[in-house]
Design a protein around this motif. Structure first.
Motif, short mmCIF file in Angstrom:
data_model
loop_
_atom_site.label_atom_id
_atom_site.label_comp_id
_atom_site.label_asym_id
_atom_site.label_seq_id
_atom_site.Cartn_x
_atom_site.Cartn_y
_atom_site.Cartn_z
N PRO A 151 0.87 -1.23 0.04
CA PRO A 151 -0.03 -0.02 0.08
C PRO A 151 0.86 1.23 -0.08
N GLU A 152 1.97 1.31 0.82
CA GLU A 152 2.75 2.54 0.77
C GLU A 152 3.54 2.57 -0.86
N GLU A 153 4.05 1.70 -1.35
CA GLU A 153 4.39 1.98 -2.65
C GLU A 153 3.29 2.23 -3.66
N LYS A 159 2.49 5.98 -3.11
CA LYS A 159 3.82 6.83 -3.56
C LYS A 159 3.86 7.09 -5.19
N VAL A 160 3.33 5.87 -5.65
CA VAL A 160 3.22 6.11 -7.14
C VAL A 160 2.04 7.02 -7.49
N CYS A 161 1.12 6.99 -7.01
CA CYS A 161 -0.31 7.68 -7.14
C CYS A 161 -0.01 9.22 -6.81
N SER A 162 0.85 9.22 -5.93
CA SER A 162 1.40 10.87 -5.51
C SER A 162 1.99 11.28 -6.48
#
Length: 220
Positions: free
Chosen positions: A158-160, A163-166
Motif C-alpha cells: 500500500p505504501e508503494e 507513492k506512485v499515485c502521489s
C-alpha cells in the motif's frame, strides 16, 4: 361387406331413418356425411341415402340447399315441436354454462401459450449442459489465476502504491501547468504572426500532444 339394401322397402326404411336422424341432430348434412354416419349402424347404401334424401326434400319433409355441386339437407324447422318456456330457460342456462367454460378454456389456452413462448425462448437441456460446462471451465481458470496471484512474491505494498499515485498526481499537475504556459506563450506570438497556427508550428517544429494522440489524464 354388405353393399346396402335396395328396393322399395329399403328405400322407405332409409327415408325413415334419415328423417329421424336429421330431426334429432338438427344440423345440416351432405348425403356423403349422412351415409358415413349411418352406414355401420343401419347398413344403408350410398345410393339409397341419396335417393331417400332427395325424396324427403321433394315431399317437403326436409329442406335442401345447394352449394355449388354439393347439396346439404336439414330438418324443416317449422315441422319441429316448439320448445316450452322451461326448455328455453334450460337451454339458456346451458348456453351460459358453456360460455363460462369457453372463457375459462380460452384463458387457460392463453396461459399455456405464454408458458410455451417462455419455454421456446429458454435454453434446451443440452444447451444448458454445455453452458454449465463452459462456466465450470471458466471458474477453474479463474481459480488457477487467483492462486498464482496469491502465491506471487512481488506484490505492491500500500505504501508503494500511494507513492506512485502521489508522483502521478504531481507529474500530471506539472504537465498541465507547463502546457498552459506554452499555450499562452504561443497565442501571444500568433497574434502578430502573419501565417496560420499550423504553418507556424511546422516552421518552428512544434509537436503537440494531439499530434501523438496523447491525452492528459483526468484530475483525481
Amino acid at each position: 361387406m354388405s353393399k346396402g339394401r335396395d328396393g322399395p322397402a329399403a328405400g322407405a326404411g332409409a327415408a325413415a331413418v334419415l328423417l329421424q336422424y336429421l330431426r334429432e341432430q338438427n344440423r345440416p348434412y351432405s348425403a356423403q356425411d349422412a351415409f358415413g354416419n349411418l352406414q355401420r349402424e343401419h347398413g344403408l347404401g350410398k345410393a339409397a341415402v341419396v335417393k331417400a334424401l332427395e325424396q324427403l326434400a321433394q315431399q317437403g319433409r326436409v329442406r335442401e340447399k345447394a352449394y355449388g355441386k354439393q347439396k346439404i339437407y336439414f330438418a324443416d324447422q317449422e315441422q319441429l315441436p316448439a320448445a316450452s318456456d322451461a326448455e328455453l330457460r334450460s337451454l339458456d342456462g346451458e348456453i351460459a354454462a358453456l360460455s363460462t367454460k369457453v372463457q375459462a378454456l380460452q384463458q387457460s389456452c392463453r396461459q399455456m401459450e405464454s408458458e410455451l413462448k417462455d419455454l421456446n425462448s429458454s435454453m434446451t437441456t443440452p444447451e444448458m449442459a454445455r453452458e454449465i460446462e463452459e462456466l465450470r471451465k471458466d471458474c477453474a481458470s479463474y481459480k488457477e489465476k487467483l492462486e498464482r496471484i496469491k502465491s506471487a512474491t512481488n506484490h505492491v505494498t500500500p505504501e508503494e502504491k500511494e507513492k506512485v499515485c502521489s508522483e502521478q498526481k504531481l507529474y500530471c499537475k506539472e504537465w498541465r501547468r507547463r502546457k498552459r504556459m506554452a499555450t499562452e506563450l504561443l497565442e501571444a506570438i500568433l497574434e502578430g504572426y502573419p501565417k496560420s497556427k499550423k504553418q507556424f508550428f511546422e516552421e518552428v517544429g512544434i509537436e503537440t500532444d494531439e499530434d501523438h494522440n496523447v491525452t492528459l489524464p483526468a484530475a483525481v
